[in-house]
Design a protein around this motif. Structure first.
Motif, short mmCIF file in Angstrom:
data_model
loop_
_atom_site.label_atom_id
_atom_site.label_comp_id
_atom_site.label_asym_id
_atom_site.label_seq_id
_atom_site.Cartn_x
_atom_site.Cartn_y
_atom_site.Cartn_z
N GLU A 119 -8.89 5.65 -13.95
CA GLU A 119 -9.38 6.72 -13.09
C GLU A 119 -8.99 6.39 -11.66
OE1 GLU A 119 -13.58 8.92 -11.83
OE2 GLU A 119 -13.44 7.79 -13.72
N LEU A 120 -8.31 7.30 -11.01
CA LEU A 120 -7.70 7.00 -9.71
C LEU A 120 -7.96 8.09 -8.70
CD1 LEU A 120 -4.57 6.37 -11.72
CD2 LEU A 120 -5.22 4.55 -10.19
N PHE A 121 -8.11 7.68 -7.43
CA PHE A 121 -8.08 8.61 -6.31
C PHE A 121 -6.61 8.77 -5.90
CE2 PHE A 121 -12.38 6.79 -5.81
CZ PHE A 121 -13.11 7.97 -5.80
N GLU A 122 -6.18 9.97 -5.74
CA GLU A 122 -4.79 10.23 -5.38
C GLU A 122 -4.63 10.34 -3.87
OE1 GLU A 122 -1.13 13.26 -6.60
OE2 GLU A 122 -3.19 13.69 -7.24
N GLY A 123 -3.88 9.41 -3.29
CA GLY A 123 -3.61 9.43 -1.86
C GLY A 123 -2.25 10.04 -1.56
N ARG A 124 -1.89 10.00 -0.30
CA ARG A 124 -0.61 10.59 0.11
C ARG A 124 0.58 9.81 -0.45
NH1 ARG A 124 0.12 11.88 6.35
NH2 ARG A 124 -1.60 13.27 5.75
N ASN A 125 0.51 8.48 -0.39
CA ASN A 125 1.64 7.65 -0.82
C ASN A 125 1.32 6.74 -1.99
OD1 ASN A 125 3.36 8.61 1.31
ND2 ASN A 125 2.22 7.27 2.71
N ALA A 126 0.05 6.64 -2.35
CA ALA A 126 -0.33 5.75 -3.43
C ALA A 126 -1.68 6.19 -4.00
CB ALA A 126 -0.41 4.30 -2.95
N TYR A 127 -2.08 5.51 -5.05
CA TYR A 127 -3.35 5.79 -5.69
C TYR A 127 -4.30 4.62 -5.44
CZ TYR A 127 -0.69 9.28 -8.37
OH TYR A 127 0.11 10.33 -8.76
N SER A 128 -5.59 4.89 -5.53
CA SER A 128 -6.60 3.84 -5.44
C SER A 128 -7.42 3.85 -6.72
CB SER A 128 -7.53 4.07 -4.24
OG SER A 128 -6.81 3.92 -3.03
N LEU A 129 -7.59 2.66 -7.29
CA LEU A 129 -8.30 2.53 -8.55
C LEU A 129 -9.80 2.74 -8.34
CD1 LEU A 129 -7.40 1.90 -11.44
CD2 LEU A 129 -7.89 -0.51 -10.99
N ALA A 130 -10.37 3.64 -9.16
CA ALA A 130 -11.80 3.92 -9.06
C ALA A 130 -12.57 3.37 -10.25
CB ALA A 130 -12.03 5.43 -8.95
N LYS A 131 -11.99 3.47 -11.43
CA LYS A 131 -12.67 3.03 -12.65
C LYS A 131 -11.62 2.77 -13.72
CE LYS A 131 -16.31 5.40 -13.63
NZ LYS A 131 -17.19 6.50 -14.12
N VAL A 132 -11.92 1.87 -14.63
CA VAL A 132 -10.98 1.57 -15.72
C VAL A 132 -11.72 1.48 -17.04
CG1 VAL A 132 -9.28 0.35 -14.29
CG2 VAL A 132 -11.19 -0.91 -15.29
N ASP A 133 -11.01 1.82 -18.09
CA ASP A 133 -11.51 1.66 -19.46
C ASP A 133 -10.36 1.10 -20.27
OD1 ASP A 133 -12.78 1.74 -21.86
OD2 ASP A 133 -12.75 3.93 -22.09
N ILE A 134 -10.31 -0.24 -20.37
CA ILE A 134 -9.18 -0.92 -20.99
C ILE A 134 -9.38 -1.03 -22.49
CG2 ILE A 134 -7.80 -3.03 -21.06
CD1 ILE A 134 -7.53 -1.38 -18.50
N GLU A 135 -8.38 -0.57 -23.24
CA GLU A 135 -8.42 -0.64 -24.70
C GLU A 135 -7.83 -1.94 -25.23
OE1 GLU A 135 -6.58 2.79 -26.43
OE2 GLU A 135 -7.46 4.17 -24.97
N ASN A 136 -6.83 -2.46 -24.53
CA ASN A 136 -6.17 -3.67 -25.01
C ASN A 136 -5.62 -4.45 -23.82
OD1 ASN A 136 -4.73 -5.66 -26.38
ND2 ASN A 136 -3.91 -4.25 -27.90
#
Length: 255
Positions: A61-78
């Motif tokens: 789950e990411l916030f979308e910025g102008r030049n990059a994304y910022s990580l907000a939340k993760v749900d890792i399967e492997n």
């Protein structure tokens, strides 16, 4: 920052930024290869401590910025933690990630690349499969996805097709020679002094299978020593000839 988006992907690489952050590269199914910042990922109590590492596969789950994304939340399967159990296997894994990063770009549909990446890493964990064979299968299949694969189904000179059954069809000539310069097979009539690599039927069939097999069946075979050596020679020379990119992880494999 506004609303977030959820993307399915795998972390290809991670780099420390500042005192506690990481900049990660993720191959996502929906948006191709993207760059994201994982704030505080290097803190011992960070929720991103393990997720912001190479091989982590899941939902981001990411916030979308102008030049990059910022990580907000993760749900890792492997996390593919088993790769770390063997240094040699880990090196192959990093090479596979690096090649995926080179052949993908932002804003592309990377579904096929991501699926191939996932099943290839799973194949590295199979004791019955030689890591060297997994590497060569992956390389050739990446060339298929990028549209740069050689023609191993007909002569690149005259167009005559391989007789797959028993070779008794007199209207066809079985092309058992591979030409790097001609991007594929040449039949005996079309060699005409061209530098070629002689192929046996088993090597030819292996290449045809790798190119055309369903993904779920891609890593379901092994090859004998001489057949694998010829397959490795062809794929290695083909890639070296048409790509000048240097993979850092490949140096580790050579050592």
């Amino acid at each position: 920052m506004g609303q977030t988006i959820v993307l399915t992907g795998m972390v290809l690489s991670a780099m420390p930024v500042g005192d506690y952050d990481k900049r990660i590269q993720i191959l996502t199914r929906e948006r191709g290869k993207i760059t994201a910042f994982a704030r505080g990922a290097r803190r011992p109590n960070s929720a991103f401590l393990a997720a912001a590492n190479p091989f982590s596969f899941g939902q981001f789950e990411l916030f979308e910025g102008r030049n990059a994304y910022s990580l907000a939340k993760v749900d890792i399967e492997n996390y593919f933690r088993e790769l770390a159990d063997d240094v040699d296997t880990a090196y192959y894994g990093f090479y596979i990630l690096e090649m995926a990063a080179y052949y993908t770009q932002e804003n592309m549909d990377a579904t096929d690349f991501l699926n191939l990446l996932y099943v290839t890493l799973k194949a590295l964990l199979k004791p019955a499969l030689d890591n060297r064979l997994v590497r060569r299968i992956y390389e050739l299949r990446v060339l298929v996805l990028s549209g740069e694969y050689p023609n191993v189904f007909s002569c690149t000179g005259c167009g005559r097709k391989e007789a797959l059954e028993d070779g008794t069809d007199e209207s066809r000539v079985r092309p058992h020679f591979f030409s790097i310069r001609h991007h594929g097979l040449l039949c005996p009539d079309c060699i005409k002094g061209e530098p070629v690599i002689a192929m046996d039927a088993s090597t030819l069939y292996a290449m045809q299978y790798i190119i055309s097999a369903p993904l779920r069946r891609l890593y379901t075979f092994t090859l004998s020593g001489p057949v694998f050596e010829r397959l490795e020679e062809i794929i290695s020379n083909y890639i070296d000839h048409y790509s000048d990119h240097i993979y850092k992880s490949e140096d580790l494999l050579k050592k």
